[in-house]
Design a protein around this motif. Sequence first.
Motif, PDB file in Angstrom:
ATOM      1  N   ASP A 152       5.880   9.582   1.040  1.00 43.07           N
ATOM      2  CA  ASP A 152       7.129   9.076   1.987  1.00 43.07           C
ATOM      3  C   ASP A 152       6.868   8.945   3.246  1.00 43.07           C
ATOM      4  O   ASP A 152       7.701   9.361   3.908  1.00 43.07           O
ATOM      5  CB  ASP A 152       8.474   9.895   1.653  1.00 43.07           C
ATOM      6  CG  ASP A 152       9.708   9.111   1.767  1.00 43.07           C
ATOM      7  OD1 ASP A 152       9.514   7.767   1.657  1.00 43.07           O
ATOM      8  OD2 ASP A 152      10.748   9.703   1.925  1.00 43.07           O
ATOM      9  N   LEU A 153       5.720   8.777   3.543  1.00 45.37           N
ATOM     10  CA  LEU A 153       5.134   8.516   5.161  1.00 45.37           C
ATOM     11  C   LEU A 153       6.309   7.133   5.713  1.00 45.37           C
ATOM     12  O   LEU A 153       6.194   6.282   4.756  1.00 45.37           O
ATOM     13  CB  LEU A 153       3.900   8.327   5.533  1.00 45.37           C
ATOM     14  CG  LEU A 153       2.870   9.556   5.380  1.00 45.37           C
ATOM     15  CD1 LEU A 153       1.588   9.277   5.486  1.00 45.37           C
ATOM     16  CD2 LEU A 153       3.278  10.666   6.352  1.00 45.37           C
ATOM     17  N   ASP A 154       6.521   7.021   6.655  1.00 44.27           N
ATOM     18  CA  ASP A 154       7.065   5.925   7.334  1.00 44.27           C
ATOM     19  C   ASP A 154       6.151   4.625   7.401  1.00 44.27           C
ATOM     20  O   ASP A 154       5.130   4.770   7.446  1.00 44.27           O
ATOM     21  CB  ASP A 154       7.364   6.159   9.034  1.00 44.27           C
ATOM     22  CG  ASP A 154       8.439   5.205   9.609  1.00 44.27           C
ATOM     23  OD1 ASP A 154       7.675   3.872   9.847  1.00 44.27           O
ATOM     24  OD2 ASP A 154       9.679   5.260   9.553  1.00 44.27           O
ATOM     25  N   LEU A 155       6.754   3.491   6.898  1.00 47.53           N
ATOM     26  CA  LEU A 155       6.017   2.357   7.005  1.00 47.53           C
ATOM     27  C   LEU A 155       5.131   1.963   8.178  1.00 47.53           C
ATOM     28  O   LEU A 155       3.959   1.399   7.784  1.00 47.53           O
ATOM     29  CB  LEU A 155       7.005   1.172   6.432  1.00 47.53           C
ATOM     30  CG  LEU A 155       6.356  -0.257   6.204  1.00 47.53           C
ATOM     31  CD1 LEU A 155       5.534  -0.261   5.037  1.00 47.53           C
ATOM     32  CD2 LEU A 155       7.443  -1.124   6.042  1.00 47.53           C
ATOM     33  N   ARG A 156       5.701   2.236   9.292  1.00 46.57           N
ATOM     34  CA  ARG A 156       4.859   2.093  10.463  1.00 46.57           C
ATOM     35  C   ARG A 156       3.710   2.669  10.596  1.00 46.57           C
ATOM     36  O   ARG A 156       2.737   2.206  11.295  1.00 46.57           O
ATOM     37  CB  ARG A 156       5.946   2.389  11.694  1.00 46.57           C
ATOM     38  CG  ARG A 156       7.199   1.198  11.634  1.00 46.57           C
ATOM     39  CD  ARG A 156       8.224   1.801  12.837  1.00 46.57           C
ATOM     40  NE  ARG A 156       9.058   0.865  13.129  1.00 46.57           N
ATOM     41  CZ  ARG A 156      10.439   1.012  12.448  1.00 46.57           C
ATOM     42  NH1 ARG A 156      10.622   2.002  11.418  1.00 46.57           N
ATOM     43  NH2 ARG A 156      11.274   0.070  12.618  1.00 46.57           N
ATOM     44  N   ALA A 203       1.116  10.243  -4.576  1.00 45.67           N
ATOM     45  CA  ALA A 203       1.160  11.199  -3.735  1.00 45.67           C
ATOM     46  C   ALA A 203       2.416  12.373  -4.202  1.00 45.67           C
ATOM     47  O   ALA A 203       2.057  13.414  -4.077  1.00 45.67           O
ATOM     48  CB  ALA A 203       1.824  10.748  -2.283  1.00 45.67           C
ATOM     49  N   GLU A 204       3.454  11.618  -4.883  1.00 44.20           N
ATOM     50  CA  GLU A 204       4.263  12.522  -5.500  1.00 44.20           C
ATOM     51  C   GLU A 204       3.817  13.652  -6.494  1.00 44.20           C
ATOM     52  O   GLU A 204       4.322  14.551  -6.654  1.00 44.20           O
ATOM     53  CB  GLU A 204       5.482  11.591  -6.232  1.00 44.20           C
ATOM     54  CG  GLU A 204       6.364  10.883  -5.344  1.00 44.20           C
ATOM     55  CD  GLU A 204       7.493  10.314  -5.856  1.00 44.20           C
ATOM     56  OE1 GLU A 204       8.665   9.705  -5.009  1.00 44.20           O
ATOM     57  OE2 GLU A 204       7.668   9.953  -7.075  1.00 44.20           O
ATOM     58  N   LYS A 205       2.875  13.065  -7.315  1.00 43.02           N
ATOM     59  CA  LYS A 205       2.459  13.796  -8.092  1.00 43.02           C
ATOM     60  C   LYS A 205       0.939  14.610  -7.653  1.00 43.02           C
ATOM     61  O   LYS A 205       0.570  15.509  -8.410  1.00 43.02           O
ATOM     62  CB  LYS A 205       1.594  12.825  -9.507  1.00 43.02           C
ATOM     63  CG  LYS A 205       2.695  12.121 -10.000  1.00 43.02           C
ATOM     64  CD  LYS A 205       1.872  11.136 -10.953  1.00 43.02           C
ATOM     65  CE  LYS A 205       2.993  10.343 -11.748  1.00 43.02           C
ATOM     66  NZ  LYS A 205       2.379   9.462 -12.860  1.00 43.02           N
ATOM     67  N   VAL A 230       0.909  -1.063   0.018  1.00 38.59           N
ATOM     68  CA  VAL A 230       0.018  -0.127   0.053  1.00 38.59           C
ATOM     69  C   VAL A 230       0.882   1.338  -0.140  1.00 38.59           C
ATOM     70  O   VAL A 230       0.435   2.226  -0.606  1.00 38.59           O
ATOM     71  CB  VAL A 230      -1.053  -0.108   1.259  1.00 38.59           C
ATOM     72  CG1 VAL A 230      -1.868   1.301   1.327  1.00 38.59           C
ATOM     73  CG2 VAL A 230      -2.001  -1.222   1.093  1.00 38.59           C
ATOM     74  N   LYS A 231       1.942   1.138   0.712  1.00 40.54           N
ATOM     75  CA  LYS A 231       2.984   2.472   0.944  1.00 40.54           C
ATOM     76  C   LYS A 231       3.424   2.581  -0.482  1.00 40.54           C
ATOM     77  O   LYS A 231       3.493   4.030  -0.875  1.00 40.54           O
ATOM     78  CB  LYS A 231       3.849   2.269   1.799  1.00 40.54           C
ATOM     79  CG  LYS A 231       5.172   3.141   1.617  1.00 40.54           C
ATOM     80  CD  LYS A 231       5.982   2.852   2.715  1.00 40.54           C
ATOM     81  CE  LYS A 231       7.261   3.656   2.599  1.00 40.54           C
ATOM     82  NZ  LYS A 231       7.232   5.221   2.481  1.00 40.54           N
ATOM     83  N   GLN A 232       3.842   1.877  -1.370  1.00 39.20           N
ATOM     84  CA  GLN A 232       4.606   1.807  -2.493  1.00 39.20           C
ATOM     85  C   GLN A 232       3.467   2.544  -3.652  1.00 39.20           C
ATOM     86  O   GLN A 232       3.963   3.523  -4.172  1.00 39.20           O
ATOM     87  CB  GLN A 232       4.996   0.537  -3.103  1.00 39.20           C
ATOM     88  CG  GLN A 232       5.982   0.892  -4.449  1.00 39.20           C
ATOM     89  CD  GLN A 232       6.623  -0.583  -4.963  1.00 39.20           C
ATOM     90  OE1 GLN A 232       5.804  -1.251  -5.550  1.00 39.20           O
ATOM     91  NE2 GLN A 232       7.528  -0.870  -4.498  1.00 39.20           N
ATOM     92  N   VAL A 233       2.044   2.169  -3.582  1.00 39.15           N
ATOM     93  CA  VAL A 233       1.146   2.605  -4.249  1.00 39.15           C
ATOM     94  C   VAL A 233       0.883   4.306  -3.995  1.00 39.15           C
ATOM     95  O   VAL A 233       0.726   5.007  -4.739  1.00 39.15           O
ATOM     96  CB  VAL A 233      -0.176   1.908  -4.178  1.00 39.15           C
ATOM     97  CG1 VAL A 233      -1.301   2.363  -5.084  1.00 39.15           C
ATOM     98  CG2 VAL A 233       0.147   0.556  -4.942  1.00 39.15           C
ATOM     99  N   ALA A 241      -2.374   2.479  10.777  1.00 40.81           N
ATOM    100  CA  ALA A 241      -3.529   2.789  10.357  1.00 40.81           C
ATOM    101  C   ALA A 241      -4.264   1.275   9.841  1.00 40.81           C
ATOM    102  O   ALA A 241      -5.680   1.253  10.023  1.00 40.81           O
ATOM    103  CB  ALA A 241      -3.359   3.504   8.874  1.00 40.81           C
ATOM    104  N   LEU A 242      -3.744   0.478   9.819  1.00 44.62           N
ATOM    105  CA  LEU A 242      -4.288  -0.961   9.716  1.00 44.62           C
ATOM    106  C   LEU A 242      -5.040  -1.515  10.894  1.00 44.62           C
ATOM    107  O   LEU A 242      -6.045  -2.460  10.835  1.00 44.62           O
ATOM    108  CB  LEU A 242      -3.497  -2.217   9.170  1.00 44.62           C
ATOM    109  CG  LEU A 242      -2.978  -2.158   7.565  1.00 44.62           C
ATOM    110  CD1 LEU A 242      -2.054  -3.302   7.728  1.00 44.62           C
ATOM    111  CD2 LEU A 242      -4.316  -2.631   6.669  1.00 44.62           C
TER     112      LEU A 242
END
Length: 504
Positions: free
Chosen positions: A224-228, A215-217, A207-210, A233-234
């Motif tokens: 680039d939020l932290d994976l944790r 988000a960059e656009k 999910v973070k990669q997507v 959030a899950l």
Amino acid sequence: MVEPAPVQRAPKSCKPQLRPMIAEYDPKRKGVKNDLSDVVMVKYKVDPNEIPVEQQAGSTLPLMEIPGRDIEADEDYNPFDHRKLAHPTSDMDTLIHLLKGSLGSGILAMPMAFMNAGLYFGLVATFLIGGICTYCVHVLVKTSHELCKRIQKPSLGFAETAEAAFLSGPPAVHKFSRLAKAIINWFLVVDLLGCCCVYIVFISTNVKQVVDFYAEKSDWLHHDLDLRIYMVALLPFLIAMNLIRNLKYLAPFSMIANLLVGTGMGITFYYLYQDIPSISDRKPFAGFERLPTFFGTAIFALEGIGVVMPLENNMKTPTHFIGCPGVLNTGMFFVVSLYAIVGFSGYLKYGDATGASITLNLPQDEVLGQSVKLMIAVAIFFTYSLQFYVPMEIIWKNVRHMFGSKKNIAEYSIRIGIVIMTLCTAIAIPNLGPFISLVGAVCLSFLGLIFPAVIETVTFWDRPNGLGRFNWVLWKNLFLICFGILGFLTGSYVSILDIIKGED
């Protein structure tokens, strides 16, 4: 001072000595087992003091003597004839369930396993480990059948098989029967909850990669939020799903997960076979120092021993399970072949850039590639609940007597607590690749390799020619135990080092 009551010794005659029937709760019927088909009759061995060894060991196996037979020489009892199944499964049903239980998220990590082994060595080693795992399942099922005959019980689970093996084995190991059962149950709990932790990392990473890509656009999305943060959030969604206590209500989610995984893997293969590089560009052998990581990842992916005994116990024709070709051999051949193809193709395509999950290598600038990551993430989210169900059942069965009339509140609290615990573990170890290898090395080395070998050795130790000519069964099992211990020690060591390096 009151004198103790005299010890009642078992009579020497052959008259049937019936022990009181203990009512047992049947979760399927939501009631107490009380008809004759539910009564399990077990012949018990008696030690020199004429005390049943099951009583000495505190066994939970039911005790009832069957008159007129010596269980040591009894080969007439056929456990398959005494199985009373309301809905027995056909060979095809069992094969489908076996494929479903063995084909998990581990298949997505196989390209990383090949990266740690090399293209050709990984191919050979995958089939070798798959063959060893399949053989150990054969050993476990055959030993379970033998023990069913000895104690005259229609079927046994994995932990029950271990308990029965120690009770019917050499006298010196009788006292360890409850310990053997408890160890296997708790290894199953740790293994399945470890998989749940891996699932949290897996979902969050995809999910973070997507989100980062889109988000960059965007001007209003923070990237680039932290994976944790994604893991935290899950939490409410995981808690809500795992408050569902009835497996029947989880079945639709399992069907959705299967469809999503099938679709996602189909699209993944579409990308893998586009612009395939030359085989000569990949290492045929990656080196000895990375083999422990390969072992841990491969056995994590391949080992589905937790589902084997329930499947075999519910078959209409259980003799077909380990026959030739048999349901087990057919199913494991397809599973190992598919894992080898995915691992080979994934490493061939992406080389040293291969991610901990092959979905992380899919194109980020294409909607189709991004949709696969989300589909697999949703499928693994639903799979978490199914994986969580078994360890929760084991834990709750052992602690529910402590809560009296407040069982419902206690069960929901324990469920929430365990979900939070898996989340905290995932937050502490967010490095997906080494985490997968660590779970495989620690838990599945024992469940898939060491325990079946120990159970077979104990079962046939004091049988006439039970260990074969020149004790070849003993030597073979010693090899399996040493192989499992070596994989456990080296795999755990390398995985922990990789986790520490990743944190640094």
